[in-house]
Design a protein around this motif. Structure first.
Motif, PDB file in Angstrom:
ATOM      1  N   PRO B  78       0.837  -1.211   0.000  1.00  0.00           N
ATOM      2  CA  PRO B  78       0.000   0.000   0.000  1.00  0.00           C
ATOM      3  C   PRO B  78       0.868   1.255   0.000  1.00  0.00           C
ATOM      4  O   PRO B  78       2.064   1.196   0.310  1.00  0.00           O
ATOM      5  CB  PRO B  78      -0.791  -0.118   1.300  1.00  0.00           C
ATOM      6  CG  PRO B  78       0.056  -0.953   2.189  1.00  0.00           C
ATOM      7  CD  PRO B  78       0.843  -1.882   1.305  1.00  0.00           C
ATOM      8  N   ALA B  79       0.256   2.370  -0.378  1.00  0.00           N
ATOM      9  CA  ALA B  79       0.965   3.649  -0.277  1.00  0.00           C
ATOM     10  C   ALA B  79       1.448   3.815   1.169  1.00  0.00           C
ATOM     11  O   ALA B  79       0.698   3.582   2.117  1.00  0.00           O
ATOM     12  CB  ALA B  79       0.024   4.791  -0.652  1.00  0.00           C
ATOM     13  N   ALA B  80       2.699   4.178   1.333  1.00  0.00           N
ATOM     14  CA  ALA B  80       3.256   4.305   2.686  1.00  0.00           C
ATOM     15  C   ALA B  80       2.529   5.416   3.434  1.00  0.00           C
ATOM     16  O   ALA B  80       2.282   6.480   2.864  1.00  0.00           O
ATOM     17  CB  ALA B  80       4.744   4.602   2.605  1.00  0.00           C
ATOM     18  N   PRO B  81       2.159   5.191   4.689  1.00  0.00           N
ATOM     19  CA  PRO B  81       1.531   6.268   5.456  1.00  0.00           C
ATOM     20  C   PRO B  81       2.540   7.386   5.707  1.00  0.00           C
ATOM     21  O   PRO B  81       3.738   7.185   5.579  1.00  0.00           O
ATOM     22  CB  PRO B  81       1.142   5.587   6.767  1.00  0.00           C
ATOM     23  CG  PRO B  81       2.077   4.426   6.898  1.00  0.00           C
ATOM     24  CD  PRO B  81       2.377   3.981   5.494  1.00  0.00           C
ATOM     25  N   MET B 105      -1.681   1.680  14.547  1.00  0.00           N
ATOM     26  CA  MET B 105      -2.371   2.921  14.181  1.00  0.00           C
ATOM     27  C   MET B 105      -1.799   3.534  12.914  1.00  0.00           C
ATOM     28  O   MET B 105      -2.294   4.560  12.446  1.00  0.00           O
ATOM     29  CB  MET B 105      -2.316   3.921  15.337  1.00  0.00           C
ATOM     30  CG  MET B 105      -2.986   3.452  16.625  1.00  0.00           C
ATOM     31  SD  MET B 105      -4.741   3.037  16.426  1.00  0.00           S
ATOM     32  CE  MET B 105      -5.421   4.689  16.262  1.00  0.00           C
ATOM     33  N   GLY B 106      -0.758   2.925  12.360  1.00  0.00           N
ATOM     34  CA  GLY B 106      -0.302   3.319  11.041  1.00  0.00           C
ATOM     35  C   GLY B 106       0.733   4.427  10.996  1.00  0.00           C
ATOM     36  O   GLY B 106       0.852   5.116   9.983  1.00  0.00           O
ATOM     37  N   VAL B 107       1.520   4.599  12.064  1.00  0.00           N
ATOM     38  CA  VAL B 107       2.555   5.632  11.984  1.00  0.00           C
ATOM     39  C   VAL B 107       3.693   5.133  11.088  1.00  0.00           C
ATOM     40  O   VAL B 107       3.992   3.940  11.018  1.00  0.00           O
ATOM     41  CB  VAL B 107       3.089   6.041  13.376  1.00  0.00           C
ATOM     42  CG1 VAL B 107       1.937   6.388  14.311  1.00  0.00           C
ATOM     43  CG2 VAL B 107       3.966   4.965  13.970  1.00  0.00           C
ATOM     44  N   ALA B 108       4.303   6.068  10.367  1.00  0.00           N
ATOM     45  CA  ALA B 108       5.370   5.721   9.421  1.00  0.00           C
ATOM     46  C   ALA B 108       6.740   5.774  10.075  1.00  0.00           C
ATOM     47  O   ALA B 108       7.679   5.123   9.624  1.00  0.00           O
ATOM     48  CB  ALA B 108       5.345   6.683   8.244  1.00  0.00           C
ATOM     49  N   ARG B 109       6.843   6.551  11.133  1.00  0.00           N
ATOM     50  CA  ARG B 109       8.154   6.789  11.741  1.00  0.00           C
ATOM     51  C   ARG B 109       7.947   7.133  13.203  1.00  0.00           C
ATOM     52  O   ARG B 109       7.058   7.922  13.535  1.00  0.00           O
ATOM     53  CB  ARG B 109       8.846   7.937  10.994  1.00  0.00           C
ATOM     54  CG  ARG B 109      10.219   8.275  11.480  1.00  0.00           C
ATOM     55  CD  ARG B 109      10.818   9.371  10.592  1.00  0.00           C
ATOM     56  NE  ARG B 109      12.036   9.895  11.202  1.00  0.00           N
ATOM     57  CZ  ARG B 109      12.679  10.977  10.783  1.00  0.00           C
ATOM     58  NH1 ARG B 109      12.217  11.654   9.743  1.00  0.00           N
ATOM     59  NH2 ARG B 109      13.764  11.389  11.389  1.00  0.00           N
ATOM     60  N   GLY B 140      -1.320  -7.596   9.907  1.00  0.00           N
ATOM     61  CA  GLY B 140      -1.370  -7.525   8.449  1.00  0.00           C
ATOM     62  C   GLY B 140      -0.897  -6.200   7.886  1.00  0.00           C
ATOM     63  O   GLY B 140      -1.291  -5.798   6.793  1.00  0.00           O
ATOM     64  N   ILE B 141      -0.038  -5.515   8.637  1.00  0.00           N
ATOM     65  CA  ILE B 141       0.511  -4.237   8.177  1.00  0.00           C
ATOM     66  C   ILE B 141       1.748  -4.532   7.335  1.00  0.00           C
ATOM     67  O   ILE B 141       2.616  -5.304   7.748  1.00  0.00           O
ATOM     68  CB  ILE B 141       0.848  -3.347   9.387  1.00  0.00           C
ATOM     69  CG1 ILE B 141      -0.450  -2.948  10.096  1.00  0.00           C
ATOM     70  CG2 ILE B 141       1.668  -2.130   8.969  1.00  0.00           C
ATOM     71  CD1 ILE B 141      -0.265  -2.560  11.533  1.00  0.00           C
ATOM     72  N   LEU B 142       1.816  -3.943   6.137  1.00  0.00           N
ATOM     73  CA  LEU B 142       2.897  -4.293   5.207  1.00  0.00           C
ATOM     74  C   LEU B 142       4.033  -3.282   5.185  1.00  0.00           C
ATOM     75  O   LEU B 142       5.079  -3.539   4.601  1.00  0.00           O
ATOM     76  CB  LEU B 142       2.339  -4.469   3.793  1.00  0.00           C
ATOM     77  CG  LEU B 142       1.300  -5.587   3.642  1.00  0.00           C
ATOM     78  CD1 LEU B 142       0.885  -5.732   2.189  1.00  0.00           C
ATOM     79  CD2 LEU B 142       1.845  -6.908   4.184  1.00  0.00           C
ATOM     80  N   THR B 143       3.829  -2.120   5.802  1.00  0.00           N
ATOM     81  CA  THR B 143       4.892  -1.114   5.859  1.00  0.00           C
ATOM     82  C   THR B 143       5.342  -0.962   7.303  1.00  0.00           C
ATOM     83  O   THR B 143       4.551  -0.588   8.161  1.00  0.00           O
ATOM     84  CB  THR B 143       4.379   0.249   5.341  1.00  0.00           C
ATOM     85  OG1 THR B 143       3.775   0.059   4.059  1.00  0.00           O
ATOM     86  CG2 THR B 143       5.537   1.234   5.222  1.00  0.00           C
ATOM     87  N   LEU B 144       6.605  -1.272   7.570  1.00  0.00           N
ATOM     88  CA  LEU B 144       7.100  -1.159   8.943  1.00  0.00           C
ATOM     89  C   LEU B 144       7.471   0.283   9.252  1.00  0.00           C
ATOM     90  O   LEU B 144       8.062   0.961   8.417  1.00  0.00           O
ATOM     91  CB  LEU B 144       8.341  -2.034   9.128  1.00  0.00           C
ATOM     92  CG  LEU B 144       8.096  -3.531   9.100  1.00  0.00           C
ATOM     93  CD1 LEU B 144       9.423  -4.264   9.223  1.00  0.00           C
ATOM     94  CD2 LEU B 144       7.169  -3.944  10.226  1.00  0.00           C
TER      95      LEU B 144
END
Lengths: 255, 255
Positions: B78-81, B105-109, B140-144
């Motif tokens: 997915p598009a990176a948050p 909660m989808g934080v990117a950093r 199931g989150i694909l962007t760490l």
């Protein structure tokens, strides 16, 4: 976040009035004297869930007998919140956490709900109450949530009180991540609310269909990511308190 | 909440393409074979944080050597948050929890921030990364999320990038419980966002004054009750994702 006061805050069962003396049971005396190391004449804050918050001083009557002398009231008892929290019980560490968080988020009443995919069928109600008391002491909450005995989801739904306006159940529905949760909450008619969070395994298809078919139930999506149940609990309660509850500016009339 | 798939999901460093074979390091092989009890030919889901999610099968080359045969892609990356999370580190159990929740909660950093009242001055970055990986596998989150080294609050603020529009820092300010958090978020100009949560002891008066004096900082109240820092983290991220982030209906243009 910051505590209003550096004084220890303690929940004590008893009737408070300035000048009253409240005897401490052995476990509370042990906690104050041996754990917190308070001595005769030391101050603390006490609350009983009904009468607000009072300053109190420890009175040591003998090595085995301790009491609290109740001083002036420092905070009035706030209006009791009116938000119910319905949740599938989790395994112990996450359940402890969830009870702590629901207390901080201001729920008035917690009801464990048994669902088809739930992994936990029994709950330790005394432990839940102790977790709620600890959270209230920690965070300066003066009204303790009531903790119910567990109930099957069907029983809860079938017996849901239908006085007008019926209390609306907002259930966290991870299968509906595209809808806008704040728009859904803003569009609700005025009524008391309950938040329902399913088990880690989610609601079954039949449970979901039944919930979605009920006029007093609203599905609330919580974004595109799957959330653990204890995360969904805090997230859903935050949205509901901010959109419909006591996080709004109290000088603004409720929607 | 429910998982899309009953298949185990595993983060694996490596380049994925259908038909590729990825060697497993000893700890991952041990986890799959001895903990999950997967055998030669068993299926699982794998992601590497970049290439989406793939079906894979375990290939046992020898007692000591295991690999994954990468199958078809089951989800696109997915598009990176684009949400930063800045937080005063907590003691270990609550820090583990906070990292898990921020990942969900989808934080990117994530950036640990050292403050005057913080009780924890050092963090175990590898442990934070492991907690983020575990949460991503679970949910199931694909962007760490990227995990930064700790930074002093003053350093963070003084070096805050000022490209236009500057990334706005939303800091949880329990001293301002009367304002309406959703009205504050709705009124923000469009810009990337960061959420800042202080230590259990709260921000110092001088830290608060400095933050409130900065044009790229907005104070966000979280209701009339004091929240623990790990509660404030989930609550603030939920409000920000719902009001300004990727919890809104993606078919609706951002405010």
């Amino acid at each position: 976040m910051a505590n209003e006061s550096k004084l220890q805050r303690l929940f004590v069962r008893g009737v408070f009035a300035p000048g009253a003396r409240v005897e401490l049971d052995r476990s509370q005396a042990h906690y104050l004297v041996n754990v917190l190391r308070l001595g005769d004449g030391d101050s603390l804050l006490v609350f009983n869930g009904r009468d607000g918050e009072f300053r109190a001083t420890l009175a040591t009557e003998s090595r085995r007998s301790h009491a609290l002398d109740i001083g002036e009231q420092v905070r009035r008892q706030p209006a009791a919140p009116d938000l119910r929290y319905l949740f599938a019980p989790l395994k112990q560490a996450r359940l402890d956490y969830m009870v702590e968080k629901a207390t901080e988020m201001g729920v008035a009443r917690m009801t464990p709900v048994l669902t088809q995919h739930g992994q936990v069928g029994r709950v330790n109600r005394e432990r839940m109450e102790a977790n709620a008391i600890e959270a209230a002491e920690q965070c300066g909450i003066l009204t303790l949530p009531k903790v119910d005995e567990p109930l099957a989801l069907d029983t809860l739904i079938d017996a849901w009180p239908q006085e007008e306006p019926a209390r609306r159940i907002i259930f966290c529905d991870e299968a509906d991540g595209r809808a806008d949760p704040l728009a859904i909450l803003a569009a609700l008619p005025a009524s008391p609310l309950a938040v329902l969070v399913g088990p880690e395994g989610g609601f079954s298809a039949s449970e979901r269909d039944k919930l979605r078919g009920l006029a007093f139930v609203t599905a609330l999506p919580l974004g595109p990511r799957i959330l653990r149940a204890d995360t969904a609990a805090v997230a859903a309660l935050a949205l509901v308190q901010a959109a419909r509850g006591d996080w709004r500016d109290p000088t603004v009339a409720p929607a």
